[in-house]
Design an enzyme around this catalytic site. Structure first.
Site, mmCIF file in Angstrom:
data_model
loop_
_atom_site.group_PDB
_atom_site.id
_atom_site.type_symbol
_atom_site.label_atom_id
_atom_site.label_comp_id
_atom_site.label_asym_id
_atom_site.label_seq_id
_atom_site.Cartn_x
_atom_site.Cartn_y
_atom_site.Cartn_z
ATOM 1 N N VAL A 80 -2.512 -2.021 -4.524
ATOM 2 C CA VAL A 80 -1.671 -1.247 -3.798
ATOM 3 C C VAL A 80 -1.747 -1.203 -2.238
ATOM 4 C CG1 VAL A 80 -1.440 1.254 -3.385
ATOM 5 C CG2 VAL A 80 -2.218 0.661 -5.532
ATOM 6 N N GLY A 111 -5.083 -0.793 2.252
ATOM 7 C CA GLY A 111 -4.756 -1.257 0.767
ATOM 8 C C GLY A 111 -6.169 -1.084 0.018
ATOM 9 N N LYS A 112 -5.724 -1.363 -1.482
ATOM 10 C CA LYS A 112 -6.947 -1.500 -2.174
ATOM 11 C C LYS A 112 -6.343 -1.985 -3.554
ATOM 12 C CE LYS A 112 -11.214 0.343 -2.527
ATOM 13 N NZ LYS A 112 -12.064 0.716 -1.244
ATOM 14 N N SER A 113 -7.420 -2.803 -4.133
ATOM 15 C CA SER A 113 -6.964 -3.255 -5.496
ATOM 16 C C SER A 113 -7.817 -3.161 -6.796
ATOM 17 C CB SER A 113 -6.619 -4.870 -5.353
ATOM 18 O OG SER A 113 -7.838 -5.411 -5.044
#
Ligand code: NAD
Length: 374
Positions: free
Chosen positions: A27, A72-74
């Site tokens: 994201v 962001g992050k995943s």
């Protein structure tokens, strides 16, 4: 359901690899200030919704720390307790290859729950660029630029500086205060170490097994040795052993949550004795409870202000700096921005989280405006 607003998320990339069974997503919340920065969470039940919330938190954290990064992050859906190391590295390898369309151009990864410097090494190798992630091992170098692992204690160093600034604001001498730490892992142990070195008296520490409490003081050095030798802080002597959940309400001046979310909640907030809380953990207190504590006169340094040390360390690694640059930069940024939050809080008579949010939002808006003009 992911919630969208004027800040993002700008992009969500969902990836699947049939050969390995890897399922994951990235994201990218907001890139106004730079490429989106945030860790890879590897758990059995990670969702896009959860990752989107964490990505938004990263947008504010990078903005408040004045870093040229967006948020962001995943996530990779895999229970790390149920797979062996080879499978874990296989999933990371597949994930790193699949997210190449956005990484490192728009997203730069880092460790999070379920991932460490080992996974960052695998990720960077598979992605093909050392710029694709931070938190890599020290031995992973490209020219003079080497990895700077989060395990060095950068976040705890920042939490301790945020605490010193807040104590100064309260006109209190660190040598005359007592403090309690919830969680004796990466963040909590280093925060405890540095505050003890400043003369503050550590009176309670917890881990997943329980809490050790001694109003006469706990020696950090001895505690650290006990934790290493026996696996838990509860074996430290002398001290009374309490439940982990008792830590937020023990008698102390300063409380540092550094483990789980929601440790102060609707049922225990009225029993909190500390008059300063510095949030090392993410979301250790629900926001409505923070407001109640603020009304009661408890000063709270919000998570995204106090625990930005890790991402500041990531920035140094990203620009090819060395380990020696990390600690002074964290000190400079955390001291300046904690002070700014406290000044804004005082001037506008608003809770510190609202003050920090106003500053972060303003910085993101300003960057967006200037990007639009180009
Ligand atoms: P860690 O895994 O190194 O340590 C967590 C500690 O919490 C361990 O000592 C564990 O025993 C303890 N713990 C687990 N359950 C507990 C319970 N019920 N009660 C008390 N203690 C309990 O994790 P960490 O990296 O130190 O992260 C701690 C928190 O800080 C998390 O919320 C994390 O998201 C946040 N954070 C970490 C960093 C970082 O750089 N590591 C950066 C920003 C925020």
């Amino acid at each position: 359901m992911v919630e969208y607003d004027k800040f993002g998320p700008e992009k969500i990339l969902s990836v699947y690899d049939a050969k390995t069974g890897m399922r994951g997503f990235v994201v990218i919340d907001n890139t106004s200030l730079g490429p989106a920065k945030g860790g890879i969470r590897m758990t059995g039940d990670v969702t896009i919704d959860e990752v989107a919330k964490l990505a938004r938190a990263m947008t504010w954290k990078c903005a408040i720390a004045e870093l040229p990064f967006g948020g962001g992050k995943s996530g990779i859906i895999a229970d790390t307790h149920k797979i062996d190391d080879a499978k874990k590295q296989e999933l990371i390898t597949a994930f790193a290859a699949a997210v190449r369309p956005v990484c490192p151009s728009l997203y730069v990864a880092a460790p999070d729950i379920g991932t460490t410097k080992r996974e960052m090494e695998t990720f960077a190798k598979s992605n093909g660029s050392n710029k694709s992630c931070t938190g890599k091992p020290k031995t992973m170098c490209e020219g003079t630029a080497c990895g700077i692992p989060h395990e060095l204690g950068s976040t705890g160093w920042g939490v301790h500086h945020a605490t010193l600034v807040a104590l100064k604001h309260q006109k209190r001498d660190p040598k005359k205060i007592t403090f309690a730490v919830d969680g004796f892992g990466n963040v909590g142990s280093f925060a405890a170490k540095y505050l003890s070195e400043n003369g503050a008296k550590l009176v309670a520490v917890s881990d997943s097994k329980g809490c050790v409490y001694n109003p006469d003081g706990i020696s950090f050095k001895d505690l650290n040795a006990v934790k290493k030798k026996t696996g838990s802080v509860i074996n430290y002597k002398p001290g009374n052993v309490l439940k982990s959940s008792d830590t937020p309400t023990v008698a102390c001046d300063v409380f540092i949550p550094a483990a789980k979310a929601d440790v102060i909640h609707a049922k225990n907030w009225k029993d909190v004795k500390a008059t300063l809380i510095v949030e090392g953990a993410n979301i250790p207190i629900a926001h409505d409870i923070e407001v109640e504590l603020h009304k009661k006169g408890v000063l709270i340094i919000p998570d995204f202000v106090a625990n930005a040390g890790g991402v500041i360390s990531s920035y140094v690694e990203y620009i090819g700096g060395s380990e020696d640059d990390v600690f002074p930069l964290i000190e400079k940024k955390i001291v300046r921005n904690t002070q700014l939050v406290l000044d804004t809080m005082t001037k506008k008579k608003i809770p510190p989280r609202d003050a920090a949010m106003q500053i972060a939002i303003e910085r993101v808006k300003k960057a967006k405006k200037s990007n639009n003009r180009r």
